[in-house]
Design a protein around this motif. Structure first.
Motif, PDB file in Angstrom:
ATOM      1  N   GLY A 261       0.832  -1.184   0.000  1.00  0.00           N
ATOM      2  CA  GLY A 261       0.000   0.000   0.000  1.00  0.00           C
ATOM      3  C   GLY A 261       0.872   1.242   0.000  1.00  0.00           C
ATOM      4  O   GLY A 261       2.087   1.180  -0.191  1.00  0.00           O
TER       5      GLY A 261
ATOM      6  N   SER B 198      -4.232   2.963   3.489  1.00  0.00           N
ATOM      7  CA  SER B 198      -4.694   2.037   2.460  1.00  0.00           C
ATOM      8  C   SER B 198      -5.701   1.052   3.048  1.00  0.00           C
ATOM      9  O   SER B 198      -5.748   0.830   4.265  1.00  0.00           O
ATOM     10  CB  SER B 198      -3.504   1.277   1.865  1.00  0.00           C
ATOM     11  OG  SER B 198      -2.604   2.171   1.236  1.00  0.00           O
TER      12      SER B 198
ATOM     13  N   GLN C  16      -5.215  -0.260  -3.939  1.00  0.00           N
ATOM     14  CA  GLN C  16      -4.288   0.820  -4.253  1.00  0.00           C
ATOM     15  C   GLN C  16      -4.928   2.201  -4.118  1.00  0.00           C
ATOM     16  O   GLN C  16      -6.051   2.434  -4.561  1.00  0.00           O
ATOM     17  CB  GLN C  16      -3.741   0.643  -5.666  1.00  0.00           C
ATOM     18  CG  GLN C  16      -2.971  -0.661  -5.852  1.00  0.00           C
ATOM     19  CD  GLN C  16      -1.735  -0.732  -4.977  1.00  0.00           C
ATOM     20  OE1 GLN C  16      -0.717  -0.116  -5.282  1.00  0.00           O
ATOM     21  NE2 GLN C  16      -1.822  -1.465  -3.871  1.00  0.00           N
TER      22      GLN C  16
ATOM     23  N   PRO D 123      -2.192   4.227  -8.803  1.00  0.00           N
ATOM     24  CA  PRO D 123      -1.484   3.231  -9.622  1.00  0.00           C
ATOM     25  C   PRO D 123      -0.022   3.595  -9.865  1.00  0.00           C
ATOM     26  O   PRO D 123       0.623   3.006 -10.722  1.00  0.00           O
ATOM     27  CB  PRO D 123      -2.277   3.252 -10.935  1.00  0.00           C
ATOM     28  CG  PRO D 123      -2.721   4.672 -11.053  1.00  0.00           C
ATOM     29  CD  PRO D 123      -3.021   5.127  -9.641  1.00  0.00           C
TER      30      PRO D 123
ATOM     31  N   TYR E 100       3.062   3.195  -8.477  1.00  0.00           N
ATOM     32  CA  TYR E 100       4.196   2.275  -8.466  1.00  0.00           C
ATOM     33  C   TYR E 100       4.196   1.380  -9.698  1.00  0.00           C
ATOM     34  O   TYR E 100       5.236   1.157 -10.325  1.00  0.00           O
ATOM     35  CB  TYR E 100       4.172   1.413  -7.199  1.00  0.00           C
ATOM     36  CG  TYR E 100       4.365   2.150  -5.893  1.00  0.00           C
ATOM     37  CD1 TYR E 100       4.550   3.531  -5.854  1.00  0.00           C
ATOM     38  CD2 TYR E 100       4.331   1.461  -4.678  1.00  0.00           C
ATOM     39  CE1 TYR E 100       4.708   4.193  -4.645  1.00  0.00           C
ATOM     40  CE2 TYR E 100       4.496   2.129  -3.463  1.00  0.00           C
ATOM     41  CZ  TYR E 100       4.672   3.483  -3.451  1.00  0.00           C
ATOM     42  OH  TYR E 100       4.825   4.133  -2.253  1.00  0.00           O
ATOM     43  N   HIS E 101       3.015   0.873 -10.052  1.00  0.00           N
ATOM     44  CA  HIS E 101       2.945  -0.018 -11.206  1.00  0.00           C
ATOM     45  C   HIS E 101       3.166   0.736 -12.517  1.00  0.00           C
ATOM     46  O   HIS E 101       3.790   0.211 -13.451  1.00  0.00           O
ATOM     47  CB  HIS E 101       1.583  -0.729 -11.234  1.00  0.00           C
ATOM     48  CG  HIS E 101       1.372  -1.656 -10.076  1.00  0.00           C
ATOM     49  ND1 HIS E 101       0.712  -1.263  -8.935  1.00  0.00           N
ATOM     50  CD2 HIS E 101       1.745  -2.943  -9.874  1.00  0.00           C
ATOM     51  CE1 HIS E 101       0.673  -2.273  -8.080  1.00  0.00           C
ATOM     52  NE2 HIS E 101       1.291  -3.307  -8.626  1.00  0.00           N
TER      53      HIS E 101
ATOM     54  N   ALA F 167      -9.594   4.038  -7.122  1.00  0.00           N
ATOM     55  CA  ALA F 167      -8.595   4.118  -6.072  1.00  0.00           C
ATOM     56  C   ALA F 167      -9.302   4.130  -4.723  1.00  0.00           C
ATOM     57  O   ALA F 167     -10.502   4.425  -4.633  1.00  0.00           O
ATOM     58  CB  ALA F 167      -7.733   5.370  -6.259  1.00  0.00           C
TER      59      ALA F 167
ATOM     60  N   ASP G 154       8.489  -1.485  -1.480  1.00  0.00           N
ATOM     61  CA  ASP G 154       8.169  -2.172  -2.727  1.00  0.00           C
ATOM     62  C   ASP G 154       9.461  -2.361  -3.523  1.00  0.00           C
ATOM     63  O   ASP G 154       9.903  -1.483  -4.255  1.00  0.00           O
ATOM     64  CB  ASP G 154       7.159  -1.359  -3.535  1.00  0.00           C
ATOM     65  CG  ASP G 154       6.602  -2.127  -4.731  1.00  0.00           C
ATOM     66  OD1 ASP G 154       7.303  -3.041  -5.215  1.00  0.00           O
ATOM     67  OD2 ASP G 154       5.491  -1.812  -5.184  1.00  0.00           O
TER      68      ASP G 154
END
Length: 327
Positions: free
Chosen positions: A49, A57, A76, A79, A81-82, A100, A282
């Protein structure tokens, strides 16, 4: 007193608002298609999170899965980080329209589940991205282009003190008017500044034309580049306010994986001190950054709030089919 299903089965938004949301989504997709920005999708449920102290989160308990080391996942809040992993993999400019989640947030401007538009522009800095944000937002709302105001100047002008040079005790004293002396003494400097932002700066912005607030304190932008301006380290972060309503949060993105790790560690220490769960780090994001995250700028924009401005309402329930209490 809780309402019955007979009282809450209907949507809180009107049919006209639901139709306007569909038009807004078409407008956004046409905007990016004309600029050759690729629409992408990334996970809503993931292993990490938000590290941000101010974001809670939503936890999801999962059955053990092959390759998923934890039985705990997180919905999440962004978005980011992805999408940065996609950028590092060579995606080029990308945008996403997504749902979100933030725990514990419900009010006239907040719902725990909300619609978010996020996009990243390789090769852009914060000033170039501000110009694109202005074109998108003001084109949809038919408004004049925004002015720019630094965080420091906003506090000098509307709160009556220099938020950069004032001592911690002086900032806390300014905050006492809104939360009382006892609580102000327990808050951190940034928490006091956030209180003053909500109670003094944002109300003043209601009476201004669209305004970008920019160059925040470095402590308030853990994912942004920093630089020195007037002998002070500032973050390349911006927010757009229209009629006092915060619409978006943007950065000239930090690309240094080592510095990002240091900031994540610092944020998790702050979360621990506040009694909040440690989100860990992460490692996939840091590996992507280390592999070569391209220089870029990115921004997250609240689509529900954008629609609120379009429809001239101050209550988010008016633009949601089913807010959390009706979901």
């Amino acid at each position: 007193m809780s309402c019955t299903p007979e009282q809450t089965w209907r949507p809180s938004a009107s049919l006209a608002a639901i139709q306007s949301r569909a038009q807004q989504l078409s407008y956004v997709r046409d905007f990016f298609a004309s600029r050759n920005v690729l629409e992408v999708e990334t996970p809503v449920l993931a292993s990490h999170g938000a590290n941000d102290l101010n974001i809670d989160s939503v936890r999801v308990d999962l059955a053990p899965l092959p390759g998923f080391t934890s039985a705990r996942g997180w919905l999440q809040s962004s978005p980011e980080y992805h999408m940065k992993r996609l950028l590092a993999a060579g995606s080029g400019p990308i945008y996403q329209i997504t749902r979100a989640f933030r725990n514990g947030e419900r009010g006239v401007r907040h719902n725990p589940e909300f619609s978010l538009l996020e996009w990243y522009r390789p090769g852009f800095d914060d000033l170039e991205l501000m110009a694109e944000v202005a074109t998108l937002v003001c084109g949809w709302l038919d408004l004049q282009m925004p002015q720019r105001l630094t965080y420091r100047d906003a506090f000098c002008r509307y709160a009556g003190f220099d938020a950069v040079t004032a001592s911690d005790s002086a900032v806390a004293q300014k905050c006492e008017r809104w939360v009382g002396a006892e609580l102000a003494a327990r808050l951190t400097r940034d928490e006091c500044l956030d209180v003053l932002m909500s109670h003094e700066i944002e109300p003043a912005l209601r009476h201004l034309p669209p305004t970008f607030l920019c160059y925040y304190p470095a402590s308030q932008a853990a994912l942004a580049k920093t630089s020195v301006s007037e002998s002070v380290t500032v973050a390349h972060r911006f927010e757009l306010y229209v009629e006092g309503l915060e619409l978006c949060n943007g950065y000239w993105e930090l690309t240094d994986a080592t510095e990002q790790r240091r900031r994540f560690e610092m944020e998790n220490r702050s979360r621990h001190a506040a009694g909040k769960p440690d989100m860990g780090i992460d490692e996939r994001l840091l590996a992507a950054m280390a592999s070569g995250l391209p220089p870029c700028a990115g921004v997250a924009l609240g689509l529900d709030r954008l629609l609120m401005l379009k429809l001239r309402t101050r209550d988010i329930a008016d633009v949601l089919s089913f807010p959390v209490e009706r979901a």
